[in-house]
Write a protein that holds these residues in place. Structure first.
Motif, PDB file in Angstrom:
ATOM      1  N   PHE A 139      10.940 -12.105  40.146  1.00  0.00           N
ATOM      2  CA  PHE A 139      11.846 -12.384  41.255  1.00  0.00           C
ATOM      3  C   PHE A 139      11.919 -13.891  41.523  1.00  0.00           C
ATOM      4  N   SER A 140      10.786 -14.558  41.424  1.00  0.00           N
ATOM      5  CA  SER A 140      10.761 -16.006  41.665  1.00  0.00           C
ATOM      6  C   SER A 140      11.484 -16.760  40.562  1.00  0.00           C
ATOM      7  N   ALA A 141      11.337 -16.297  39.320  1.00  0.00           N
ATOM      8  CA  ALA A 141      11.943 -16.993  38.182  1.00  0.00           C
ATOM      9  C   ALA A 141      13.455 -16.855  38.157  1.00  0.00           C
ATOM     10  N   ARG A 142      13.964 -15.701  38.647  1.00  0.00           N
ATOM     11  CA  ARG A 142      15.406 -15.421  38.626  1.00  0.00           C
ATOM     12  C   ARG A 142      15.995 -15.596  37.226  1.00  0.00           C
ATOM     13  N   LYS A 143      15.268 -15.098  36.257  1.00  0.00           N
ATOM     14  CA  LYS A 143      15.724 -15.116  34.872  1.00  0.00           C
ATOM     15  C   LYS A 143      15.658 -13.698  34.304  1.00  0.00           C
ATOM     16  N   PRO A 144      16.362 -13.439  33.186  1.00  0.00           N
ATOM     17  CA  PRO A 144      16.392 -12.082  32.636  1.00  0.00           C
ATOM     18  C   PRO A 144      14.989 -11.566  32.319  1.00  0.00           C
TER      19      PRO A 144
ATOM     20  N   LEU B 139      11.824  -5.245  23.932  1.00  0.00           N
ATOM     21  CA  LEU B 139      13.220  -5.406  23.516  1.00  0.00           C
ATOM     22  C   LEU B 139      13.784  -6.734  24.006  1.00  0.00           C
ATOM     23  N   ILE B 140      13.577  -7.049  25.282  1.00  0.00           N
ATOM     24  CA  ILE B 140      14.129  -8.302  25.792  1.00  0.00           C
ATOM     25  C   ILE B 140      13.374  -9.504  25.225  1.00  0.00           C
ATOM     26  N   GLU B 141      12.098  -9.321  24.910  1.00  0.00           N
ATOM     27  CA  GLU B 141      11.330 -10.420  24.320  1.00  0.00           C
ATOM     28  C   GLU B 141      11.879 -10.819  22.953  1.00  0.00           C
ATOM     29  N   ALA B 142      12.470  -9.850  22.244  1.00  0.00           N
ATOM     30  CA  ALA B 142      13.060 -10.155  20.938  1.00  0.00           C
ATOM     31  C   ALA B 142      14.196 -11.158  21.058  1.00  0.00           C
ATOM     32  N   PHE B 143      14.799 -11.258  22.241  1.00  0.00           N
ATOM     33  CA  PHE B 143      15.932 -12.162  22.447  1.00  0.00           C
ATOM     34  C   PHE B 143      15.547 -13.404  23.260  1.00  0.00           C
ATOM     35  N   GLY B 144      14.287 -13.509  23.620  1.00  0.00           N
ATOM     36  CA  GLY B 144      13.841 -14.683  24.352  1.00  0.00           C
ATOM     37  C   GLY B 144      13.693 -14.483  25.848  1.00  0.00           C
TER      38      GLY B 144
ATOM     39  N   ALA C 129      30.953 -11.554  26.851  1.00  0.00           N
ATOM     40  CA  ALA C 129      31.037 -10.756  25.625  1.00  0.00           C
ATOM     41  C   ALA C 129      29.866  -9.782  25.541  1.00  0.00           C
ATOM     42  N   PHE C 130      30.194  -8.509  25.359  1.00  0.00           N
ATOM     43  CA  PHE C 130      29.207  -7.430  25.289  1.00  0.00           C
ATOM     44  C   PHE C 130      28.987  -6.982  23.849  1.00  0.00           C
ATOM     45  N   HIS C 131      28.056  -6.040  23.703  1.00  0.00           N
ATOM     46  CA  HIS C 131      27.812  -5.428  22.397  1.00  0.00           C
ATOM     47  C   HIS C 131      28.653  -4.173  22.190  1.00  0.00           C
ATOM     48  N   ASN C 132      29.008  -3.488  23.283  1.00  0.00           N
ATOM     49  CA  ASN C 132      29.904  -2.336  23.135  1.00  0.00           C
ATOM     50  C   ASN C 132      30.844  -2.235  24.329  1.00  0.00           C
ATOM     51  N   GLU C 133      31.996  -1.640  24.060  1.00  0.00           N
ATOM     52  CA  GLU C 133      33.052  -1.570  25.074  1.00  0.00           C
ATOM     53  C   GLU C 133      32.686  -0.662  26.245  1.00  0.00           C
ATOM     54  N   GLN C 134      31.810   0.310  26.001  1.00  0.00           N
ATOM     55  CA  GLN C 134      31.421   1.206  27.086  1.00  0.00           C
ATOM     56  C   GLN C 134      30.764   0.421  28.219  1.00  0.00           C
ATOM     57  N   SER C 135      29.765  -0.374  27.898  1.00  0.00           N
ATOM     58  CA  SER C 135      29.088  -1.165  28.923  1.00  0.00           C
ATOM     59  C   SER C 135      30.022  -2.205  29.524  1.00  0.00           C
ATOM     60  N   ALA C 136      30.851  -2.827  28.687  1.00  0.00           N
ATOM     61  CA  ALA C 136      31.803  -3.819  29.190  1.00  0.00           C
ATOM     62  C   ALA C 136      32.775  -3.176  30.177  1.00  0.00           C
ATOM     63  N   GLY C 137      33.191  -1.944  29.883  1.00  0.00           N
ATOM     64  CA  GLY C 137      34.086  -1.226  30.778  1.00  0.00           C
ATOM     65  C   GLY C 137      33.425  -0.883  32.103  1.00  0.00           C
TER      66      GLY C 137
ATOM     67  N   GLU D 171      22.200  -4.436  25.842  1.00  0.00           N
ATOM     68  CA  GLU D 171      22.842  -5.483  26.629  1.00  0.00           C
ATOM     69  C   GLU D 171      21.838  -6.403  27.314  1.00  0.00           C
ATOM     70  N   VAL D 172      20.533  -6.141  27.145  1.00  0.00           N
ATOM     71  CA  VAL D 172      19.571  -7.138  27.630  1.00  0.00           C
ATOM     72  C   VAL D 172      19.765  -8.458  26.874  1.00  0.00           C
ATOM     73  N   GLU D 173      20.269  -8.369  25.647  1.00  0.00           N
ATOM     74  CA  GLU D 173      20.601  -9.605  24.918  1.00  0.00           C
ATOM     75  C   GLU D 173      21.702 -10.369  25.639  1.00  0.00           C
ATOM     76  N   THR D 174      22.663  -9.660  26.207  1.00  0.00           N
ATOM     77  CA  THR D 174      23.733 -10.300  26.976  1.00  0.00           C
ATOM     78  C   THR D 174      23.163 -10.997  28.199  1.00  0.00           C
ATOM     79  N   LEU D 175      22.193 -10.354  28.865  1.00  0.00           N
ATOM     80  CA  LEU D 175      21.532 -10.993  30.005  1.00  0.00           C
ATOM     81  C   LEU D 175      20.919 -12.321  29.597  1.00  0.00           C
ATOM     82  N   VAL D 176      20.216 -12.321  28.466  1.00  0.00           N
ATOM     83  CA  VAL D 176      19.546 -13.536  28.007  1.00  0.00           C
ATOM     84  C   VAL D 176      20.565 -14.586  27.577  1.00  0.00           C
ATOM     85  N   ARG D 177      21.605 -14.145  26.865  1.00  0.00           N
ATOM     86  CA  ARG D 177      22.599 -15.091  26.346  1.00  0.00           C
ATOM     87  C   ARG D 177      23.275 -15.865  27.470  1.00  0.00           C
ATOM     88  N   TYR D 178      23.577 -15.179  28.576  1.00  0.00           N
ATOM     89  CA  TYR D 178      24.244 -15.840  29.696  1.00  0.00           C
ATOM     90  C   TYR D 178      23.259 -16.265  30.791  1.00  0.00           C
ATOM     91  N   GLN D 179      21.965 -16.021  30.561  1.00  0.00           N
ATOM     92  CA  GLN D 179      20.920 -16.393  31.514  1.00  0.00           C
ATOM     93  C   GLN D 179      21.241 -15.909  32.923  1.00  0.00           C
TER      94      GLN D 179
END
Length: 564
Positions: A537-542, A512-517, A46-54, A458-466
């Motif tokens: 790179f070692s952490a392999r997290k958003p 911005l990404i820190e706001a989402f964790g 699930a994205f925040h807008n259809e443009q990025s999802a597309g 969409e950095v929030e999407t990265l964090v949400r799905y890790q």
């Protein structure tokens, strides 16, 4: 007798035909469809807008060979999704967009988010269908999926009115409908060439003084890397990949002509072009970039493309199969240019000279950063990861252009950028698609701050799905950089406003990404960047690495200044 509704039948149809992932934004009338798809084993991102999802759905089709699926709501959701659908068409990637639409009984009465979506999508789709009754759903799903991959891939559209999604059917009848539907086979595996055309192509290459093999994303989509490697190494012919063809053979290969691109295309007398179009990216095959007397052998899935470009020879079919047939023909009477051939030596010398010039720029640690210093550090960090190589996503003017020259691709389908349409804003959508399609690989985005801004939320999407995605933002404070206006352009009642190309200087994109964790890094020196890359790179997290660049280090429009 148990009954199911249209939402369940759509989900069942997608699952039957092998769909494993969907991208989109839910809402009226498709939320239940997304939930039903998830319950049947389809992962919904699930994205925040259809443009990025597309954009994600389009890139997913390229990376996997299976149509990417975008789900949108009606009206404006459909319109927003056209960005991804049109991107798939321009890049010839398989994708389907599924949109809910208003109740059929209320068409023309000003219903909620009413739009004639079939007409809206027609310029951007190979096939557009509307299911007017629940029993039509399996057939419609199978047809758009087949058409998206059939022949030259592209985008297709399926319209699902809200009343159809709420219609009921017995589960038994649903299974009967599904059992009677089959996906059409792809004709790309049937060849349309005569033995004479194959023999003549090989003869042209054998007798050429300065042959060149060019391959693009069509060859990458066809998984032609092994057959191309055999062709290049058995004949000794230098090769030139287009940007999304990079990695089919390693950029470090001894016959790679990328660093001698101008010499290679201007002097070659026979060019075998595999899965690449003679469009703006290849200067339309015209002089003065190409020689007036160059003979093109064009390998393409589309007969229409052959007719449009009018090459000396056209070979129609799947790139991998065509190259395999060429290899078989060559084996019967082998030839090889050899390392001492004048053409190979000329290409090798030019490559060496240009690489040395580039390295002399890259070796310097320039602070405040120009584009070359951080790009070299990023290159070395990526190379240090070994295999599987990360998928690199790149967008921006100077950032993408410099990155294309500096970053090294050694494995197929590990580069995604603005592509045929030069689309900005694809970054985070592509990152998410790559992370979902290839979970074994790290995804590294190298983005200009303007390109990043299109999809930054969409950095929030990265964090949400890790997702294992590291986004590197080259922050030079604007489109191309700082205020580039000439004095005569700084006039009028709003002359004190920021320039149209300017952003807030030194913006805190990492926050911005820190706001989402997620993890954010602010860097401005070589050591800070090396540390951030090593840790992320070692952490392999958003993560987002905010690289502060001199706002006047780049040039307007990157390498396309002549277009502006």
């Amino acid at each position: 007798m148990e009954e199911i509704d249209g939402n369940i039948l759509v989900a069942m149809s997608l699952a039957k035909f092998g769909i494993r992932h969907m991208f989109g934004v839910v809402g009226i009338p498709v939320t239940s469809l997304a939930n039903r798809a998830v319950s049947l084993g389809i992962r919904f991102i699930a994205f925040h807008n259809e443009q990025s999802a597309g954009y994600a759905a389009s890139a997913y089709g390229f990376l996997t060979g299976s149509p990417g699926v975008l789900l949108t709501v009606s009206g404006p959701g459909c319109v927003h999704g056209l960005a991804g659908l049109s991107n798939a068409m321009a890049n010839t990637w398989p994708m389907i967009m599924i949109s809910g639409s208003c109740d059929q009984n209320d068409v023309g009465r000003g219903d909620f988010q009413e739009l004639n979506q079939i007409e809206a999508v027609k310029p951007f789709s190979k096939l557009s269908l509307k299911a007017t009754h629940i029993t039509e759903i399996p057939t419609c799903v199978s047809q758009v999926l087949a058409s998206a991959s059939y022949g030259r891939p592209g985008g297709c559209y399926l319209d699902l009115p809200s009343d159809v999604l709420h219609q009921m059917i017995s589960k038994e009848e649903a299974h009967t409908l599904l059992e009677n539907i089959q996906i059409l086979t792809n004709p790309s595996h049937s060849l349309q060439n005569t033995t004479h055309e194959i023999s003549e192509s090989v003869s042209l290459l054998r007798n050429a003084q300065r042959p060149l093999i060019v391959f693009g994303k069509g060859a990458a989509y066809a998984r032609a890397e092994h057959s191309l490697k055999e062709l290049v190494e058995s004949t000794g012919i230098p090769f030139l990949p287009t940007p999304l063809g990079k990695g089919l053979l390693p950029d470090t290969h001894s016959l790679a002509a990328t660093a001698a691109r101008s010499l290679a295309i201007s002097k070659c007398d026979v060019a075998l072009v595999v899965g690449a179009r003679l469009n703006w990216l290849l200067h339309f095959g015209d002089s003065p970039k190409w020689s007036n007397d160059v003979k093109f052998i064009l390998v393409d899935i589309s007969l229409e493309e052959i007719h449009l470009r009018k090459p000396h020879l056209g070979l129609v079919g799947d790139a991998k199969l065509i190259v395999e047939i060429l290899n078989k023909e060559i084996k019967g009477d082998p030839f090889s240019l050899g390392k001492t051939h004048p053409w190979v030596e000329a290409i090798s010398k030019k490559v060496k000279d240009n690489v040395n010039k580039m390295e002399s720029q890259l070796v310097k640690d320039v602070v405040p950063f120009n584009f070359f210093t951080p790009m070299r550090i990023i290159r070395d960090a990526i190379v240090g990861l070994g295999s599987p190589a990360p998928i690199v996503v790149s967008e921006g003017a100077n950032t993408m252009d410099v990155g294309r020259s500096v970053l090294i691709q050694t494995e197929p389908r590990t580069r995604l950028d603005a592509g045929t349409w030069g689309t900005m804003g694809v970054g985070l959508g592509y990152c998410i698609a790559a992370a979902v399609a290839s979970p074994e690989r790290l995804v590294v985005a190298v983005e200009g701050d303007s390109g990043f801004g299109f999809s930054a939320i969409e950095v929030e999407t990265l964090v949400r799905y890790q997702l294992a995605v590291v986004v590197i933002v080259f922050n030079n404070g604007g489109v191309y950089g700082g205020d580039r206006r000439s004095l005569d352009e700084i006039d009028g009642p709003h002359k004190d406003d920021p320039a149209p190309t300017s952003f807030v200087p030194n913006a805190g994109y990492h926050a911005l990404i820190e706001a989402f964790g997620g993890k954010g890094y602010l860097v401005g020196t070589p050591q800070e960047l090396k540390n951030a890359l090593s840790e992320s790179f070692s952490a392999r997290k958003p993560a987002v690495i905010n690289v502060i660049i001199d706002p006047y280090a780049g040039s307007e429009s990157g390498r396309l200044q002549h277009k502006n």
